[in-house]
Design a protein around this motif. Structure first.
Motif, PDB file in Angstrom:
ATOM      1  N   GLN A  15       0.815  -1.209   0.000  1.00  0.00           N
ATOM      2  CA  GLN A  15       0.000   0.000   0.000  1.00  0.00           C
ATOM      3  C   GLN A  15       0.853   1.266   0.000  1.00  0.00           C
ATOM      4  O   GLN A  15       0.589   2.200  -0.754  1.00  0.00           O
ATOM      5  N   SER A  41      -3.217   6.625   6.152  1.00  0.00           N
ATOM      6  CA  SER A  41      -3.595   5.556   5.222  1.00  0.00           C
ATOM      7  C   SER A  41      -3.429   4.188   5.868  1.00  0.00           C
ATOM      8  O   SER A  41      -4.300   3.318   5.741  1.00  0.00           O
ATOM      9  N   LEU A  61       0.384   3.732  -3.119  1.00  0.00           N
ATOM     10  CA  LEU A  61      -0.260   5.039  -2.951  1.00  0.00           C
ATOM     11  C   LEU A  61       0.634   6.164  -3.456  1.00  0.00           C
ATOM     12  O   LEU A  61       0.154   7.148  -4.020  1.00  0.00           O
ATOM     13  N   TRP A  73      -4.689  -0.886  -7.271  1.00  0.00           N
ATOM     14  CA  TRP A  73      -5.214  -1.603  -6.100  1.00  0.00           C
ATOM     15  C   TRP A  73      -5.576  -3.027  -6.472  1.00  0.00           C
ATOM     16  O   TRP A  73      -5.235  -3.977  -5.746  1.00  0.00           O
ATOM     17  N   TRP A  86      -5.843   8.946  -2.763  1.00  0.00           N
ATOM     18  CA  TRP A  86      -4.508   9.457  -3.062  1.00  0.00           C
ATOM     19  C   TRP A  86      -4.403   9.959  -4.495  1.00  0.00           C
ATOM     20  O   TRP A  86      -3.569  10.814  -4.791  1.00  0.00           O
ATOM     21  N   PHE A 125      -6.477   4.154  -2.154  1.00  0.00           N
ATOM     22  CA  PHE A 125      -5.872   4.326  -3.472  1.00  0.00           C
ATOM     23  C   PHE A 125      -6.599   5.418  -4.257  1.00  0.00           C
ATOM     24  O   PHE A 125      -5.970   6.245  -4.921  1.00  0.00           O
ATOM     25  N   GLY A 134      -5.831   4.479  -9.785  1.00  0.00           N
ATOM     26  CA  GLY A 134      -5.614   3.963  -8.434  1.00  0.00           C
ATOM     27  C   GLY A 134      -6.347   2.649  -8.223  1.00  0.00           C
ATOM     28  O   GLY A 134      -5.810   1.719  -7.605  1.00  0.00           O
TER      29      GLY A 134
END
Length: 273
Positions: free
Chosen positions: A74, A230, A78, A127, A170, A167, A123
């Protein structure tokens, strides 16, 4: 939709997207390795200090450990989503296409929204990629350790879905940085410093202040940093000495809203040449 398709065309016709994907995969592998190493020690605690025993015990629970491993990668994932969000905006100024873009679509807010949606969708794709790899890797590791996998647990599912939200958010934060600082180098360097160096610096400063002043509320200041928030959000569970996981989501929403709204207002009133 026309504007969103246009933004994806701009992303697809450059080398940025696949370089970011390769970077994400490489750093995901490193992150997953270290997460697995930590999980091994959590499952086999020997000589754990008494002040950390409660945290180790909470992390060793099947749901918490599965969620921790299933959301690996992550941190750097991100970062790449944020950078792409920045580039969707700053590329316009760097390559001097902003004038053409805003002449074709005079409503600048619509352009910024399209870039935000494109960054959020990118994103989502990152992910999806990292989640599939993490879930497969987690299942293999827990099977080797003869530990229980809790993929069907609501807390694990919640963590994975909250990771998706992180995700997407960000991507919004990245676009916000891009509209605030239209210099590509300036926005990228500033964001990376805040993300990488700022995270470590804040953690160290908060710890030093806590040791000095011995006030419990000082520990909570670190969660204001979006990168640290996060990890709190994605945990999906409440661990000792941490705020509720949903506080991390509120912090990310606040950062996305502040950077996005202020940046959009500046863009609407800025001379484009």
């Amino acid at each position: 939709m026309r504007l969103i398709r246009s933004e994806f065309l701009k992303i697809r016709t450059t080398n940025v997207w696949w370089l970011f994907v390769l970077g994400t995969l490489g750093l995901w592998a490193i992150s997953f390795f270290f997460n697995v190493l930590q999980a091994h020690f959590v499952l086999n605690p020997e000589g754990v200090p008494e002040d950390q025993a409660a945290t180790f015990s909470a992390m060793a629970q099947p749901a918490a450990l599965t969620a921790y491993l299933a959301t690996s990668g992550q941190y750097f994932g991100l970062m790449f989503v944020m950078l792409l969000g920045i580039l969707t905006v700053t590329n316009e100024f760097h390559h001097q296409t902003a004038t053409t873009t805003f002449l074709a679509t005079p409503h600048r807010t619509s352009v910024i929204i399209a870039k935000t949606v494109a960054a959020a969708i990118f994103g989502f794709l990152l992910w999806l990629l990292t989640t599939i790899l993490s879930v497969v890797g987690t299942a293999i590791f827990l099977n080797i350790e003869n530990a229980e996998a809790a993929f069907g647990d609501s807390a694990v599912i919640r963590s994975i879905l909250l990771n998706l939200i992180a995700f997407a958010l960000w991507g919004l934060i990245g676009v916000g940085f891009g509209v605030l600082i239209r210099s590509q180098i300036g926005a990228t360097v500033t964001a990376l410093i805040l993300y990488l160096v700022g995270t470590i610096a804040v953690s160290i400063i908060v710890q030093l202040l806590y040791v000095w002043l011995e006030q419990e509320w000082i520990k909570q200041l670190q969660w204001v940093m979006p990168s640290i928030a996060s990890s709190l959000l994605v945990s999906g569970v409440d661990l000792p000495d941490q705020p509720h996981y949903w506080v991390g989501g509120l912090v990310l929403l606040a950062w996305a809203a502040v950077t996005g709204v202020i940046g959009t207002l500046i863009t609407r009133n800025r001379d484009i040449s």
